[in-house]
Design a protein around this motif. Structure first.
Motif, PDB file in Angstrom:
ATOM      1  N   GLY A   1      -9.713   4.153  15.970  1.00 10.65           N
ATOM      2  CA  GLY A   1      -9.560   4.020  17.410  1.00 10.65           C
ATOM      3  C   GLY A   1      -8.867   2.754  17.864  1.00 10.65           C
ATOM      4  N   ASP A   2      -8.340   1.972  16.919  1.00 11.01           N
ATOM      5  CA  ASP A   2      -7.645   0.738  17.288  1.00 11.01           C
ATOM      6  C   ASP A   2      -6.349   1.024  18.038  1.00 11.01           C
ATOM      7  OD1 ASP A   2      -9.580  -0.812  16.089  1.00 11.01           O
ATOM      8  OD2 ASP A   2      -8.402  -1.248  14.286  1.00 11.01           O
ATOM      9  N   SER A   3      -6.031   0.175  18.993  1.00  7.62           N
ATOM     10  CA  SER A   3      -4.732   0.258  19.663  1.00  7.62           C
ATOM     11  C   SER A   3      -3.642  -0.159  18.686  1.00  7.62           C
ATOM     12  CB  SER A   3      -4.708  -0.671  20.877  1.00  7.62           C
ATOM     13  OG  SER A   3      -4.747  -2.034  20.450  1.00  7.62           O
ATOM     14  N   ILE A   4      -2.409   0.158  19.025  1.00  3.75           N
ATOM     15  CA  ILE A   4      -1.307  -0.212  18.140  1.00  3.75           C
ATOM     16  C   ILE A   4      -1.179  -1.737  18.068  1.00  3.75           C
ATOM     17  CG2 ILE A   4       0.402  -0.001  20.002  1.00  3.75           C
ATOM     18  CD1 ILE A   4       0.877   0.613  16.192  1.00  3.75           C
ATOM     19  N   GLN A   5      -1.471  -2.430  19.176  1.00  2.85           N
ATOM     20  CA  GLN A   5      -1.398  -3.884  19.150  1.00  2.85           C
ATOM     21  C   GLN A   5      -2.432  -4.463  18.192  1.00  2.85           C
ATOM     22  OE1 GLN A   5      -1.520  -2.064  22.006  1.00  2.85           O
ATOM     23  NE2 GLN A   5       0.636  -2.310  22.611  1.00  2.85           N
ATOM     24  N   LEU A   6      -3.640  -3.894  18.193  1.00  3.02           N
ATOM     25  CA  LEU A   6      -4.687  -4.382  17.307  1.00  3.02           C
ATOM     26  C   LEU A   6      -4.374  -4.045  15.859  1.00  3.02           C
ATOM     27  CD1 LEU A   6      -7.352  -5.804  16.990  1.00  3.02           C
ATOM     28  CD2 LEU A   6      -8.537  -3.652  17.521  1.00  3.02           C
ATOM     29  N   LEU A   7      -3.852  -2.859  15.613  1.00  2.00           N
ATOM     30  CA  LEU A   7      -3.467  -2.492  14.249  1.00  2.00           C
ATOM     31  C   LEU A   7      -2.405  -3.443  13.705  1.00  2.00           C
ATOM     32  CD1 LEU A   7      -3.274   1.399  14.623  1.00  2.00           C
ATOM     33  CD2 LEU A   7      -4.884   0.146  13.175  1.00  2.00           C
ATOM     34  N   LYS A   8      -1.400  -3.719  14.507  1.00  2.03           N
ATOM     35  CA  LYS A   8      -0.344  -4.624  14.078  1.00  2.03           C
ATOM     36  C   LYS A   8      -0.903  -6.016  13.800  1.00  2.03           C
ATOM     37  CE  LYS A   8       3.597  -4.451  16.323  1.00  2.03           C
ATOM     38  NZ  LYS A   8       4.600  -4.376  17.424  1.00  2.03           N
ATOM     39  N   SER A   9      -1.821  -6.457  14.650  1.00  3.54           N
ATOM     40  CA  SER A   9      -2.418  -7.767  14.464  1.00  3.54           C
ATOM     41  C   SER A   9      -3.218  -7.845  13.172  1.00  3.54           C
ATOM     42  CB  SER A   9      -3.321  -8.094  15.659  1.00  3.54           C
ATOM     43  OG  SER A   9      -4.017  -9.307  15.455  1.00  3.54           O
ATOM     44  N   LYS A  10      -4.004  -6.822  12.884  1.00  2.50           N
ATOM     45  CA  LYS A  10      -4.822  -6.818  11.672  1.00  2.50           C
ATOM     46  C   LYS A  10      -3.955  -6.808  10.421  1.00  2.50           C
ATOM     47  CE  LYS A  10      -9.003  -4.684  13.572  1.00  2.50           C
ATOM     48  NZ  LYS A  10      -9.918  -3.504  13.553  1.00  2.50           N
ATOM     49  N   PHE A  11      -2.859  -6.073  10.468  1.00  3.48           N
ATOM     50  CA  PHE A  11      -1.968  -6.029   9.310  1.00  3.48           C
ATOM     51  C   PHE A  11      -1.246  -7.360   9.136  1.00  3.48           C
ATOM     52  CE2 PHE A  11      -2.999  -1.719   8.932  1.00  3.48           C
ATOM     53  CZ  PHE A  11      -2.403  -1.186   7.809  1.00  3.48           C
ATOM     54  N   ARG A  12      -0.826  -7.956  10.232  1.00  4.97           N
ATOM     55  CA  ARG A  12      -0.121  -9.225  10.133  1.00  4.97           C
ATOM     56  C   ARG A  12      -1.022 -10.329   9.595  1.00  4.97           C
ATOM     57  NH1 ARG A  12       3.073  -8.801  15.953  1.00  4.97           N
ATOM     58  NH2 ARG A  12       4.750  -7.423  15.237  1.00  4.97           N
ATOM     59  N   GLN A  13      -2.302 -10.265   9.908  1.00  6.00           N
ATOM     60  CA  GLN A  13      -3.246 -11.250   9.390  1.00  6.00           C
ATOM     61  C   GLN A  13      -3.315 -11.207   7.867  1.00  6.00           C
ATOM     62  OE1 GLN A  13      -7.083 -10.784  11.297  1.00  6.00           O
ATOM     63  NE2 GLN A  13      -6.152 -10.774  13.333  1.00  6.00           N
ATOM     64  N   LYS A  14      -2.949 -10.084   7.295  1.00 14.30           N
ATOM     65  CA  LYS A  14      -2.936  -9.945   5.845  1.00 14.30           C
ATOM     66  C   LYS A  14      -1.536 -10.093   5.258  1.00 14.30           C
ATOM     67  CE  LYS A  14      -7.327  -9.194   5.383  1.00 14.30           C
ATOM     68  NZ  LYS A  14      -8.191 -10.135   4.627  1.00 14.30           N
ATOM     69  N   GLY A  15      -0.596 -10.518   6.082  1.00 13.57           N
ATOM     70  CA  GLY A  15       0.766 -10.710   5.599  1.00 13.57           C
ATOM     71  C   GLY A  15       1.567  -9.427   5.494  1.00 13.57           C
ATOM     72  N   LEU A  16       1.145  -8.395   6.202  1.00 15.91           N
ATOM     73  CA  LEU A  16       1.821  -7.099   6.158  1.00 15.91           C
ATOM     74  C   LEU A  16       2.612  -6.872   7.439  1.00 15.91           C
ATOM     75  CD1 LEU A  16      -1.145  -5.036   4.674  1.00 15.91           C
ATOM     76  CD2 LEU A  16       0.886  -5.814   3.451  1.00 15.91           C
ATOM     77  N   SER A  17       3.799  -6.329   7.301  1.00 18.56           N
ATOM     78  CA  SER A  17       4.708  -6.149   8.429  1.00 18.56           C
ATOM     79  C   SER A  17       4.439  -4.847   9.167  1.00 18.56           C
ATOM     80  CB  SER A  17       6.148  -6.156   7.915  1.00 18.56           C
ATOM     81  OG  SER A  17       6.380  -4.995   7.117  1.00 18.56           O
ATOM     82  N   ASP A  18       5.171  -4.666  10.271  1.00 15.63           N
ATOM     83  CA  ASP A  18       5.084  -3.406  11.012  1.00 15.63           C
ATOM     84  C   ASP A  18       5.546  -2.241  10.137  1.00 15.63           C
ATOM     85  OD1 ASP A  18       4.241  -4.925  13.136  1.00 15.63           O
ATOM     86  OD2 ASP A  18       6.150  -4.817  14.231  1.00 15.63           O
ATOM     87  N   ARG A  19       6.548  -2.477   9.314  1.00 13.28           N
ATOM     88  CA  ARG A  19       7.011  -1.428   8.402  1.00 13.28           C
ATOM     89  C   ARG A  19       5.916  -1.085   7.387  1.00 13.28           C
ATOM     90  NH1 ARG A  19      11.733   0.959   7.199  1.00 13.28           N
ATOM     91  NH2 ARG A  19      12.761  -0.398   8.738  1.00 13.28           N
ATOM     92  N   ASP A  20       5.232  -2.103   6.890  1.00  9.62           N
ATOM     93  CA  ASP A  20       4.120  -1.850   5.970  1.00  9.62           C
ATOM     94  C   ASP A  20       3.043  -1.010   6.650  1.00  9.62           C
ATOM     95  OD1 ASP A  20       5.265  -3.391   3.901  1.00  9.62           O
ATOM     96  OD2 ASP A  20       4.402  -5.233   4.723  1.00  9.62           O
ATOM     97  N   LEU A  21       2.766  -1.316   7.910  1.00  5.31           N
ATOM     98  CA  LEU A  21       1.765  -0.553   8.658  1.00  5.31           C
ATOM     99  C   LEU A  21       2.122   0.926   8.687  1.00  5.31           C
ATOM    100  CD1 LEU A  21      -0.561  -0.033  10.636  1.00  5.31           C
ATOM    101  CD2 LEU A  21       0.902  -0.943  12.482  1.00  5.31           C
ATOM    102  N   VAL A  22       3.367   1.234   8.988  1.00  7.38           N
ATOM    103  CA  VAL A  22       3.804   2.627   9.039  1.00  7.38           C
ATOM    104  C   VAL A  22       3.737   3.275   7.661  1.00  7.38           C
ATOM    105  CG1 VAL A  22       5.764   4.169   9.481  1.00  7.38           C
ATOM    106  CG2 VAL A  22       5.250   2.300  11.074  1.00  7.38           C
ATOM    107  N   LEU A  23       4.248   2.584   6.666  1.00  8.36           N
ATOM    108  CA  LEU A  23       4.288   3.146   5.313  1.00  8.36           C
ATOM    109  C   LEU A  23       2.888   3.387   4.763  1.00  8.36           C
ATOM    110  CD1 LEU A  23       7.193   0.979   3.912  1.00  8.36           C
ATOM    111  CD2 LEU A  23       7.220   3.482   4.085  1.00  8.36           C
ATOM    112  N   LEU A  24       1.989   2.431   4.955  1.00 12.78           N
ATOM    113  CA  LEU A  24       0.639   2.590   4.418  1.00 12.78           C
ATOM    114  C   LEU A  24      -0.153   3.627   5.204  1.00 12.78           C
ATOM    115  CD1 LEU A  24      -0.015  -1.172   3.671  1.00 12.78           C
ATOM    116  CD2 LEU A  24       0.392   0.646   2.000  1.00 12.78           C
ATOM    117  N   SER A  25       0.131   3.762   6.488  1.00 12.34           N
ATOM    118  CA  SER A  25      -0.484   4.837   7.265  1.00 12.34           C
ATOM    119  C   SER A  25       0.023   6.189   6.801  1.00 12.34           C
ATOM    120  CB  SER A  25      -0.182   4.657   8.761  1.00 12.34           C
ATOM    121  OG  SER A  25      -0.731   3.458   9.263  1.00 12.34           O
ATOM    122  N   ALA A  26       1.251   6.218   6.319  1.00 14.20           N
ATOM    123  CA  ALA A  26       1.839   7.464   5.830  1.00 14.20           C
ATOM    124  C   ALA A  26       1.158   7.967   4.569  1.00 14.20           C
ATOM    125  CB  ALA A  26       3.336   7.296   5.591  1.00 14.20           C
ATOM    126  N   ALA A  27       0.271   7.159   3.979  1.00 14.45           N
ATOM    127  CA  ALA A  27      -0.553   7.649   2.870  1.00 14.45           C
ATOM    128  C   ALA A  27      -1.385   8.837   3.307  1.00 14.45           C
ATOM    129  CB  ALA A  27      -1.466   6.535   2.369  1.00 14.45           C
TER     130      ALA A  27
END
Length: 283
Positions: A118-144
């Motif tokens: 239920g996270d917003s896209i802004q929160l998802l991006k923030s959580k991924f960036r905190q781990k050194g992961l980019s917006d592209r990583d977010l999309v790719l890993l969600s594509a799992a």
């Protein structure tokens, strides 16, 4: 050995990278989510409910302990299992760096920052960036989510209480909404499972991103990838013929990148004897 276990059990739920994501976002990729320490453990976090396939890891570990005791960590097995799972569903085969050691702590409180459906896209991006992961990583890993299943529990709010008036998420394709509601009726069995990719659920492919574009995403966090200009651009970039050909390799690189977050090596952690408990704890 992991691949053999996956073929035998057919538990495609673990083939998704949910275990890897959950494990990585807590204390690093250290197999902490595998520890079974009751209600206090990471397994009990809301975002981890419904995860399966632990038996696959346990069986692989038992086989390895018989032939090379104390050598292969549970966290390495998790990373290898995720890779084999993808490969068995027509995805890329990629080299997994090994040498991780297992953590000794599994605490539900450490799961506070794990990405939620239920996270917003802004929160998802923030959580991924905190781990050194980019917006592209977010999309790719969600594509799992091109493989694997989810439970009605995770989409109930999206279907019946998304708006103040009790409506559904407007991002859901109107032709798809009644199909979701038929599988997950209001106040029905929240444990009923359905594929995360309803179009090609048994195959690792780029279809999950087409689903997101077309309003056929099952879980909310996937749908939210089309709410943001940056992540929407990444989604669209893989849908065409040129992009789809690069999808597998890019996904593999994102998986390796995530699998290297916060790993324990050298004298850190331990090599667990069994994956469900730290060494020295009475069974």
């Amino acid at each position: 050995m992991v691949e053999k276990g996956l073929k035998k059990t057919g538990d495609m739920q673990f083939l998704d990278t949910l275990h890897v994501k959950a494990d990585t976002y807590l204390g690093g990729c250290d197999g902490s989510i595998l520890i079974d320490n009751g209600n206090a453990g990471e397994r009990m976090a809301t975002g981890n409910q419904g995860l399966g396939g632990f038996d696959v890891i346990d069986k692989a570990k038992a086989m390895l302990e018989r032939v090379c005791k104390g050598v292969v960590s549970c966290s390495d097995i998790v990373a290898l299992a995720a890779r084999d799972a993808v490969f068995l569903r027509n995805g890329p085969f990629y080299q997994v760096p090994t040498g991780r050691r297992d953590g000794r702590v599994s605490d539900i409180s450490h799961a506070a920052n794990i990405p939620e459906v239920g996270d917003s896209i802004q929160l998802l991006k923030s959580k991924f960036r905190q781990k050194g992961l980019s917006d592209r990583d977010l999309v790719l890993l969600s594509a799992a989510h091109t493989i694997g299943t989810t439970a009605c529990f995770f989409i109930e709010t999206r279907l019946y209480n998304f708006t103040q008036g009790g409506g559904s998420d407007p991002a859901i394709n109107p032709d798809f909404l009644p199909k979701l509601k038929a599988k997950c009726p209001f106040r029905g069995d929240i444990n009923v499972r359905l594929p995360l990719d309803p179009v090609t659920e048994e195959t690792f492919d780029v279809q999950i991103l087409r689903n997101i574009r077309d309003g056929l995403a099952v879980i909310e966090s996937d749908a939210r990838l089309y709410d943001d200009r940056a992540t929407k651009r990444v989604v669209d970039s893989y849908i065409g013929q040129r992009g789809s050909s690069a999808f597998g390799q890019d996904f593999a690189e994102a998986m390796v990148k995530m699998g290297n977050i916060g790993v324990k090596t050298g004298s850190q952690g331990e090599i667990r004897r069994i994956c469900t408990a730290v060494n020295g704890v009475p069974l």
